[in-house]
Design a protein around this motif. Structure first.
Motif: not given
Length: 426
Positions: A220-227, A364-366, A397-412
């Motif tokens: 669901h689209l409402k889950a995007i902020p939580y993703f 699965i997304i995690g 959603p996996i595509l979006a979250v994978c990009l977010i997680s990668k760049y979060t990790a690279k920033m840290i």
């Protein structure tokens, strides 16, 4: 057409034909090795894990026995060489003179198997990658015409091995591109497409089932902020995993007597496995269990503390397994951490904020998000996890979250366990 042009054309055709033939051989041998290692590991890990649940004394005996056998095999059978994991593959592809010696095939096959079935908290994926890369490396040494296609043939072996483990040819090719080669040539496309096609064909003939059987209905689209929140947390967890591996390898590297490493590692591993049996081996048995019960688990204080304990301890026991001589990497631990992190986040959101998110989706997304951040390969993670579940419902959603997680990790922290070198500034 003049004679010189004709000769050149004939030579190109001969080279192309040889590349096709060697790619077929590499694809078959790599897939056969990957499937064999996976099946043997699954069979014996189930038997040994059952034994420790029946008789807890094996929590103490299995780790020390497994690590000791691996040590003696390296000392007396495999030329006293430490396994460096995927860094060995990098060293080979980056050098015209360094090649992967053929003993790496049985070395990583046997040591990867022994590590996991005796409780080492890692997976066989990196063992498979190095062994299948060696198949490609040995093949390219057989004829002078293959010398300039060294990276392509090594990648063909790796891609076929990943395909065999995760039933995803696209993930195999993407891993070879994102992690090993970093570039695509015409020869790369020819060799890798042929190799993964052969690997996938062998999977089809053997009717290999997908690792996880889950039912994904929608998102669901409402889950995007939580993703997005999950992606950020996955990036943080992946950095914790990377730093743990590097820290424990550094600390254990200061211990001169190797058997002290084994004893210290075994004690840490045994105590951790006794408290949290879910940490045993690859951990896929635990993931399958929580997949089956994810919608029925009410979040209690005990369960929340269990999940948090697992998320804290998993990177530590994985690191200790590798630092004390075990053979493996961060593939399986990343999937394991991602699944438990996803379920914990979904459970907290549903229990305290009544969000009514779908726990299995978050698991699965995690899995994909932590893997993406751990190896800095988001597209590999996407297709690998979709291949594991044989379902592409969550692709976007996996595509979006994978990009977010990668760049979060690279920033840290900009390095992975593959790219870090002690010469870098810490």
């Amino acid at each position: 057409m003049n004679k010189t042009a004709q000769i050149k054309k004939n030579h190109q055709f001969i080279v192309f034909r040889k590349l096709v033939i060697v790619s077929v051989l590499i694809g078959f041998l790599s897939a056969f090795l990957g499937i064999s290692l996976k099946k043997i590991t699954e069979y014996y890990e189930e038997i040994f894990f059952h034994q420790v649940t029946v008789n807890p004394i094996f929590y103490v005996l299995f780790p020390v026995f497994g690590l000791s056998v691996i040590y003696f095999l390296r000392q007396y059978l495999f030329k006293k060489k430490e396994n460096k994991g995927i860094k060995e593959v990098f060293e080979s592809t980056n050098s015209s003179s360094k090649n992967l010696p053929s003993y790496k095939i049985p070395s990583h096959f046997i040591n990867g198997l022994l590590t996991v079935i005796f409780g080492g908290s890692t997976g066989i994926e990196v063992s498979t990658v190095v062994a299948t890369a060696t198949i490609g490396s040995v093949a390219q040494q057989k004829e002078n015409v293959f010398r300039k296609y060294k990276t392509e043939l090594i990648c063909a072996g790796v891609a076929a091995g990943i395909t065999a483990l995760f039933s995803s040819p696209i993930a195999g090719i993407l891993f070879a591109v994102e992690v090993i080669s970093r570039k695509v040539t015409r020869a790369f496309i020819i060799t890798n497409v042929i190799a993964v096609s052969i690997a996938f064909g062998l999977l089809s003939i053997l009717k290999e089932e997908h690792l996880f059987t889950v039912s994904i209905t929608t998102w669901h689209l409402k889950a995007i902020p939580y993703f997005i929140l999950l992606g950020i947390l996955a990036g943080i967890n992946s950095v914790y995993l990377t730093r743990c591996v590097l820290f424990f390898k550094s600390q254990f590297g200061k211990i001169q007597t190797h058997y002290y490493k084994i004893l210290i590692g075994s004690v840490i591993l045994s105590v951790s496995l006794f408290v949290f049996p879910q940490l045993y081996g690859e951990g896929y048995h635990s993931i399958k269990m929580i997949f089956g019960n994810s919608g029925e688990l009410p979040l209690t204080l005990t369960l929340a503390l269990t999940f948090i304990g697992i998320l804290i301890l998993k990177p530590i026991v994985t690191s200790v397994t590798l630092a004390s001589g075990g053979d493996g990497g961060v593939f399986a631990p990343s999937l394991f951490i991602g699944s438990f992190l996803g379920l914990l986040v979904a459970s907290i959101l549903n229990t305290f904020f009544n969000t009514q998110v779908i726990p299995v989706n978050f698991m699965i997304i995690g899995m994909a998000a932590v893997l993406s951040a751990s190896i800095h390969a988001p597209f590999t993670a996407i297709f690998l996890v979709c291949g594991l579940t044989n379902d592409y419902t969550l692709f976007f959603p996996i595509l979006a979250v994978c990009l977010i997680s990668k760049y979060t990790a690279k920033m840290i922290y900009p390095y992975t366990v593959y790219t870090y070198s002690p010469s870098f500034i810490k």
